[in-house]
Design an enzyme around this catalytic site. Structure first.
Site, short mmCIF file in Angstrom:
data_model
loop_
_atom_site.label_atom_id
_atom_site.label_comp_id
_atom_site.label_asym_id
_atom_site.label_seq_id
_atom_site.Cartn_x
_atom_site.Cartn_y
_atom_site.Cartn_z
N SER A 104 -0.19 2.62 11.03
CA SER A 104 -1.62 3.28 11.09
C SER A 104 -1.79 4.82 10.92
CB SER A 104 -1.83 3.03 12.80
OG SER A 104 -3.11 3.06 13.08
N ASP A 244 -6.49 -7.48 11.00
CA ASP A 244 -6.06 -6.06 10.98
C ASP A 244 -7.32 -5.23 11.05
OD1 ASP A 244 -4.30 -3.54 11.20
OD2 ASP A 244 -2.91 -4.71 9.85
N HIS A 271 -3.21 -5.82 14.19
CA HIS A 271 -2.65 -4.52 13.77
C HIS A 271 -1.14 -4.36 13.73
CE1 HIS A 271 -3.73 -0.51 12.51
NE2 HIS A 271 -3.53 0.05 13.66
#
Length: 293
Positions: A104, A244, A271
């Site tokens: 991320s 995601d 995610h």
């Protein structure tokens, strides 16, 4: 498994790090960059098993969260602070050759590091559930918000218009969005590292990213390396989940643009595929690392 913990001086503060295992043979260490900003290293402890393959796994809490210093310093919450912290950590621990995994925000950090700093000694990048541009991310999250019930969409619109995110309706809408695309609730059966209380870097997140995943408004709002990623020379493994926040479109955009890249889509994940499909993720990761040592 040997675990070494320590602190590195950084600016006038300190950065916590955790090293699992040791490298054997020609294997290079794996350094992990957590998300957020401000999410802490905790969830990466589900990857401790990678060290059983004879490889050191190094994780740390970036300044502003977790066991590292958490000063109230909005002036520090930008990419430069955290990339220079990574550079300092490599020097501090003598990490001349590494694999670098960023999840991320950590993947954004890895991308900017690769494109702007052109570091030496990176054997490969693993870009986990990340993004090449904040504008593309926002567009995809907005598309997904439109699948929420209408009253939730209205609550989000109202909060954004007023700049007030405190209403119960808004918080329920955001929670539903994150349940669909980020992670499930932590329960008694969750790994201990997810259940453990942590110091989240809320100030770091809000200052650098914004109030939520669909409205980048902070110091990272203009993050855009769509063109520059075409020049990344090192091997790159892109990993993402089907549901995601990093949608298949976002992941495929990186796959199409980065020359020496592969993409692994995890069918049953949001995610954090390394949590939701842990065994498969470790298998894919070990194979990739061994191929690129």
């Amino acid at each position: 498994m040997k675990i070494t913990e320590g602190y590195m001086p950084y600016l006038e503060y300190k950065t916590y790090y955790r090293i699992v295992g040791e490298c054997t043979g020609n294997k290079k260490p794996l350094v992990l960059l957590h998300g957020g900003p401000g999410s802490t290293h905790n969830y990466f402890e589900v990857l401790d098993k990678v060290a059983e393959d004879g490889r050191a796994v190094i994780m740390y809490d970036q300044l502003g969260c977790g066991l590292s210093a958490t000063p109230s310093r909005p002036d520090l919450w930008n990419a430069k602070t955290w990339i220079e912290e990574l550079i300092q950590l490599r020097k501090h621990l003598g990490l001349d050759e590494i694999h670098l995994l960023g999840q991320s925000w950590g993947g954004m950090q890895a991308i900017q590091y690769a494109c702007e700093y052109k570091p030496e000694g990176i054997k490969s990048y693993i870009l986990s559930s990340t993004l090449p541009a904040a504008s593309l991310w926002e567009k995809e999250q907005r598309r997904r918000v439109a699948y929420l019930p209408q009253e939730m969409q209205d609550a989000i619109a109202k909060a954004e218009k007023a700049g007030d995110y405190s209403s119960k309706e808004y918080q329920e809408a955001e929670a539903e969005f994150m349940l669909r695309h980020c992670a499930g609730a932590v329960g008694p059966d969750s790994p201990e590292c997810l259940r453990r209380p942590k110091v989240a870097g809320t100030e770091a997140y809000v200052t650098a990213w914004g109030q939520n995943e669909f409205s980048p408004s902070g110091t990272l709002k203009n993050f855009d390396f769509m063109k520059e990623i075409e020049d990344i020379k090192e091997p790159c493994l892109i990993t993402s989940g089907l549901l995601d926040l990093c949608s298949p479109l976002v992941a495929k955009t990186m796959y199409d643009k980065i020359p020496n890249s592969e993409w692994e889509l995890f069918e049953f994940s949001r995610h954090m595929p390394f949590v939701e499909e842990n065994e498969k993720y470790i298998e894919v990761l070990n194979k990739w690392l061994n191929k690129n040592d």
